[in-house]
Design a protein around this motif. Structure first.
Motif, PDB file in Angstrom:
ATOM      1  N   VAL A   1       4.525  11.118   6.183  1.00 27.53           N
ATOM      2  CA  VAL A   1       4.077  12.467   6.574  1.00 27.53           C
ATOM      3  C   VAL A   1       3.791  12.516   8.067  1.00 27.53           C
ATOM      4  O   VAL A   1       4.213  13.446   8.776  1.00 27.53           O
ATOM      5  N   ALA A   2       3.074  11.506   8.582  1.00 27.47           N
ATOM      6  CA  ALA A   2       2.756  11.461  10.008  1.00 27.47           C
ATOM      7  C   ALA A   2       4.031  11.397  10.842  1.00 27.47           C
ATOM      8  O   ALA A   2       4.139  12.057  11.887  1.00 27.47           O
ATOM      9  N   ALA A   3       5.008  10.608  10.389  1.00 35.00           N
ATOM     10  CA  ALA A   3       6.270  10.483  11.119  1.00 35.00           C
ATOM     11  C   ALA A   3       7.003  11.825  11.177  1.00 35.00           C
ATOM     12  O   ALA A   3       7.547  12.206  12.224  1.00 35.00           O
TER      13      ALA A   3
ATOM     14  N   LEU B   1      -5.188   7.725   7.933  1.00 40.39           N
ATOM     15  CA  LEU B   1      -4.529   6.422   7.802  1.00 40.39           C
ATOM     16  C   LEU B   1      -5.350   5.314   8.445  1.00 40.39           C
ATOM     17  O   LEU B   1      -5.432   4.198   7.921  1.00 40.39           O
ATOM     18  N   GLY B   2      -5.918   5.600   9.617  1.00 40.45           N
ATOM     19  CA  GLY B   2      -6.757   4.621  10.300  1.00 40.45           C
ATOM     20  C   GLY B   2      -6.015   3.391  10.800  1.00 40.45           C
ATOM     21  O   GLY B   2      -6.583   2.309  10.871  1.00 40.45           O
TER      22      GLY B   2
ATOM     23  N   ARG C   1       0.852  -1.208   0.000  1.00 39.46           N
ATOM     24  CA  ARG C   1       0.000   0.000   0.000  1.00 39.46           C
ATOM     25  C   ARG C   1       0.879   1.247   0.000  1.00 39.46           C
ATOM     26  O   ARG C   1       1.138   1.853   1.036  1.00 39.46           O
ATOM     27  N   PRO C   2       1.400   1.637  -1.182  1.00 45.00           N
ATOM     28  CA  PRO C   2       2.349   2.767  -1.236  1.00 45.00           C
ATOM     29  C   PRO C   2       1.755   4.088  -0.748  1.00 45.00           C
ATOM     30  O   PRO C   2       2.461   4.897  -0.145  1.00 45.00           O
ATOM     31  N   ARG C   3       0.466   4.319  -1.001  1.00 43.24           N
ATOM     32  CA  ARG C   3      -0.130   5.575  -0.541  1.00 43.24           C
ATOM     33  C   ARG C   3      -0.184   5.619   0.978  1.00 43.24           C
ATOM     34  O   ARG C   3       0.041   6.672   1.587  1.00 43.24           O
TER      35      ARG C   3
END
Length: 307
Positions: A76-78, A169-170, A67-69
């Motif tokens: 981004v979250a990191a 992201l969930g 799941r590349p997206r």
């Protein structure tokens, strides 16, 4: 114990740990903010990896690789949580605990703004009023500090952005934290290696207790996040929203009462405006939640039982 009570217990536990976190971070000096951040990342990866191995829950990594997206979103979250953690550590260890508390008071208002500009949500009049009062608070604090409260704003924006990324992201809490920390682990290790080569590494050179506290940064990071996830799964959103003010209140108390940071009248007035904005925001959320539930009950289809 009922799930609701357990949810409150988890929620209070997570916010109590975050509220008293400045005391822990002060104990990590003389390590610099970036070294502390690096240890926080590395030991978090190891702690959560052990936890996932104990739970036998490592198969999610294979599904993520396809799941590349999602992987891009995790990156981004990191980056956002690294900015947040690093700014918070810097603020605490540069004697600006009060300003870091301000950042987490402002955070809900920034989240509302992200909802408007990113998710295209429409605000209710009371929410616009709360934002206006919050903007006035920032203006008052800018006059008091002689500059905008940059640190508070960076903390608020980075954490609100992190919350938005996580929402999209969930991912479950432990799995999400592991992957986010793993993304940051190589830069963290590289920095510690560079610091050691220069002879500037505090780890292992201060005392055994100091080294143990740096290692414990992984547990201190992961445990409140896991408690928060447990609370989020059991509590209504309004209850969780009310609990979020526990941490900055305790952080403010640490800054003023324990570390004796100044709180002049103008700064107190700015905080009072922030609290007024949060009161307006919270009361509107509670009222809207009650109205939504009442409408849902009124429009719910009747269930006919055949005897």
């Amino acid at each position: 114990m009922t799930p609701l009570r357990l949810g409150y217990l988890y929620g209070f536990g997570s916010y109590l740990i975050w509220g008293f976190f400045p005391i822990y971070l002060k104990l990590l000096r003389p390590a610099g903010p970036v070294e502390i951040l690096a240890h926080r990342i590395i030991w978090s990866v190891l702690f959560v990896a052990l936890l996932l191995a104990a739970l036998r829950n490592v198969g999610f990594l294979r599904s993520l690789a396809r799941r590349p997206r999602t992987l891009a979103g995790i990156g981004v979250a990191a980056a956002l949580i690294a900015v947040n953690w690093g700014s918070y550590i810097y603020g605490v260890n540069s004697d600006r605990v009060v300003e870091t508390a301000l950042g987490y008071f402002i955070n809900p208002l920034v989240s509302v703004l992200l909802g408007v500009f990113v998710l295209r949500e429409r605000l209710r009049p009371a929410q616009w009023t709360a934002l206006g009062v919050g903007a006035a608070a920032v203006a008052v604090l800018t006059v008091d500090y002689g500059r905008p409260p940059y640190l508070a704003l960076v903390l608020a924006v980075s954490f609100a952005g992190y919350g938005l990324a996580k929402k999209r992201l969930g991912l479950p809490a432990a799995e999400g934290l592991f992957v986010e920390s793993a993304v940051l682990a190589l830069p963290a290790l590289a920095y510690l290696g560079w610091l050691a080569a220069r002879g500037g590494l505090a780890f292992g050179h201060v005392s055994a207790g100091h080294t143990a506290l740096l290692v414990a940064a992984g547990v201190a990071t992961a445990v409140p996040l896991l408690l928060f996830a447990g609370a989020a799964n059991r509590l209504p959103l309004t209850a969780l929203g009310m609990l979020q003010y526990v941490a900055p209140i305790l952080q403010l108390g640490c800054g003023v009462l324990i570390f004796h940071e100044p709180m002049p009248p103008a700064r107190l007035a700015g905080f009072a405006l922030v609290w007024a904005a949060l009161l307006i925001f919270t009361l509107d959320a509670l009222r809207h939640g009650r109205r939504t539930r009442a409408v849902a009950r009124a429009t719910a289809p009747l269930t006919v039982t055949n005897h």
